[in-house]
Design an enzyme around this catalytic site. Sequence first.
Site, short mmCIF file in Angstrom:
data_model
loop_
_atom_site.label_atom_id
_atom_site.label_comp_id
_atom_site.label_asym_id
_atom_site.label_seq_id
_atom_site.Cartn_x
_atom_site.Cartn_y
_atom_site.Cartn_z
N ASP A 230 0.88 -1.17 0.00
CA ASP A 230 0.00 0.00 0.00
C ASP A 230 0.92 1.22 0.00
OD1 ASP A 230 -2.03 1.83 0.06
OD2 ASP A 230 -3.11 0.92 1.74
C1 BGC Z 1 -4.90 3.52 0.12
C2 BGC Z 1 -5.05 2.58 -1.07
C3 BGC Z 1 -4.89 3.37 -2.34
C4 BGC Z 1 -3.53 4.03 -2.32
C5 BGC Z 1 -3.25 4.84 -3.57
C6 BGC Z 1 -3.63 4.33 0.04
O1 BGC Z 1 -3.63 5.32 1.01
O2 BGC Z 1 -4.91 2.78 1.31
O3 BGC Z 1 -6.30 1.96 -1.02
O4 BGC Z 1 -5.02 2.52 -3.45
O5 BGC Z 1 -3.47 4.92 -1.22
O6 BGC Z 1 -4.02 5.98 -3.60
#
Ligand code: BGC
Length: 758
Positions: A230
């Site tokens: 993530d």
């Molecule tokens: C989120 C993800 C997301 C990623 C990119 C993160 O903060 O948890 O779900 O895909 O950011 O934006």
Amino acid sequence: MTKEQIKSIIDQMTLEEKISFCSGHDAWHAESLARLGVPEIMMCDGPHGLRKRDRNEKGEAYTVKATCFPPACAMANSWDPSLAERVGKTIGEECRAEQVSILLGPGMNIKRSPTCGRNFEYYSEDPYLSGKISSAFIKGVQGEGVAACAKHFFVNNQETRRFSTSANLSQRALHEIYLPSFEMAVREAGVATVMHSYNRVNGKYAGEDKEMVTDLLRGKWGFDGYVMSDWNAISDRVAAYKAGTDVEMPPSNGIRDREVLEAYKNGEITMEEIDNSVANVLGVIFRHLPAEKKGTFSPDEHHLAAAKAAEECMVLLKNDGVLPFESGKPLAVIGGFAKKPRFQGGGSSHVEPLRVDDITEYLNAENGIEVTYADGYDASHNTSAELIAEAVNAAKTCGRAVIFAGMPDSYETEGRDRRHMKLPPAHNELIKAVCEACDKVAVVLMAGSPNELPWVNEAPAILHAYLGGQALGGAVARIVFGKVNPSGKLAETHPVRFEDNPAYLNFAGDGDECFYGEDIYVGYRWYDTRKMDVMFPFGHGLSYTEFEYTSIKVEGRTVTVTVKNIGDRAGKEVVQLYLSACPHPVISGFVGESSFGFKRPEKWLVGFEKVELAAGEEKAVAFELCDRAFSVYDAKIKDFRVIDGDYTVSAAASSRDIRLTAVIGIEADRSIPVITKNTVFEDLFYDKRYPKRVVDELVKALIPAAGADNGEGLDFEAMRDQNRFVLRQKITSIKCGRSIDELVEKANADIREHYANN
Ligand code: BGC
């Protein structure tokens, strides 16, 4: 691209290139390598629409407009995998048109607490429902050649301290509740990428857990894409690498690449480990190359698709007969959400919609005459005596009203959990006042999670629109005026009080440790096993017609349920199938009725099907139950295990509306059982694989006073007291002159002989 071709690319890469290939090029692109013909691919958030970040001519960042579909919280209410697949396909088309190769979704974490800030991005409290809908969505996206991303792997159920908290839970809860959606995404939908979560699980960062990321995900389930972190989740890049996390997102400006290089030089990481990750990434890139040039799609058609989805996802919670409204009569429309609806949540999933329906326009159109609008509350969700008086007057004058209420944007966003389940006080006050003044009121709620509804008894009708996406307006109007018969059912329980929810005492942890004390009892597994009152049960949703469940038939493991539409208009019913373990003949009375020493919830969902029926029409739906439906996760053998015995199979309209039941007997475990001196008497009595004669003989030797043999063997029921012992504890009462080891050996020989002859 073949494995050999990928290998040949890898063989031509320098070590530094390989390492840098295992982090993104930037926040939204994978690394490329023009020299070897590896193109740059783009990944974008969603999941309920494309959220592509781009730059205009002036270099300013903006989000490309896209169709905003109902988010996962609503999609799950459709209980319709084919719809989820169509929505996934349509979003996939928009990705292709924008040359996007990976859609960063779906989010498939389980709704453990009704107050998780990101619940609107997740499907359900139930793993089976969540897994079926999300897998179908993945199939739709990937059918368009776009890779989906199963996130957030794993046990990511809160936003509080999300970078440091540890979800501390049992192996059973982990495997039975929190992992199955991911497993289905891999096994049933062949998801191309997985995003690991921010949090730790039982003390270890999710992306650093080799047992999960490599052994389970890749080894056991057969995942063959790549695992990315993530965004900014990486704590220890080397540990994550070794566990099987292929890619760090976004890149770290080379800082962690140097750490990896150092680790390689120290012998901490092998070339094989690095090459494996590079191969995983290359495989995905070449399977999901972007469209050669930008494409187009029809925003009108996609808006219609979003409207269709919204219609299927809204849930009629209550109806004392006021809905559907008749057209052509005065109608008061109350509440700012009618003009500026809530239709998605905040944070990384926020889509820039191509357009948003103004609900009042659609209400006007469906009604045939213009509606009377009153704000009810202001933009800050406060009300006043004047605003309430205006709303009450409108309702009184028109003689009927629809009120739009729910959770404001600030209540539902990534990065923040709620501290309560309340609606804004102004919304409650307004609804109470209007319901007191007018007896034909429908409340339309917009929120991605359940709320406490202090006026639930006073409101004659409640339609939960959840978060309906950009085209919710037309859907609401068509349902309110009966053009569309509502068919959504709740994918989560709506409890009476915040304090009733299973995670209440432990959410969101003590500091960085969060104990999952409710264990496998998540959602209805908790409320139903504890026989608690709920406001609206899991699976609940009304229709303007009525359905009768006319028969249930069991043949082997096939359960056939027949349903009839006994009303006077066409409609759709979601037939739900639950299993319950029949009370065990020996050990009853424990929570959930213990079998084999495993507790079971009062019931669990094992199948569902949405059936469309014309007035008077009857249809049969067949469900095939697989081993997993009857299994528990046994931490001792680190696997699922079918528990033999009798089960009640229930055909139901909700988890609290069981219409028909039948019994299904399971004898799946054909392995030859082994007795040891530490076998518990209880298991000996329960496990039908032990030949009764062998057990009787052993028990008699160990407990000479054991009950009389009535010709069918010993009466185990009369021996309940013995259930707590293991065999060796009865050593002092052995009178036959043989040692416990000899007795056990003899019993095992008899068992083997029995199986040799049978
Ligand atoms: C989120 C993800 C997301 C990623 C990119 C993160 O903060 O948890 O779900 O895909 O950011 O934006």
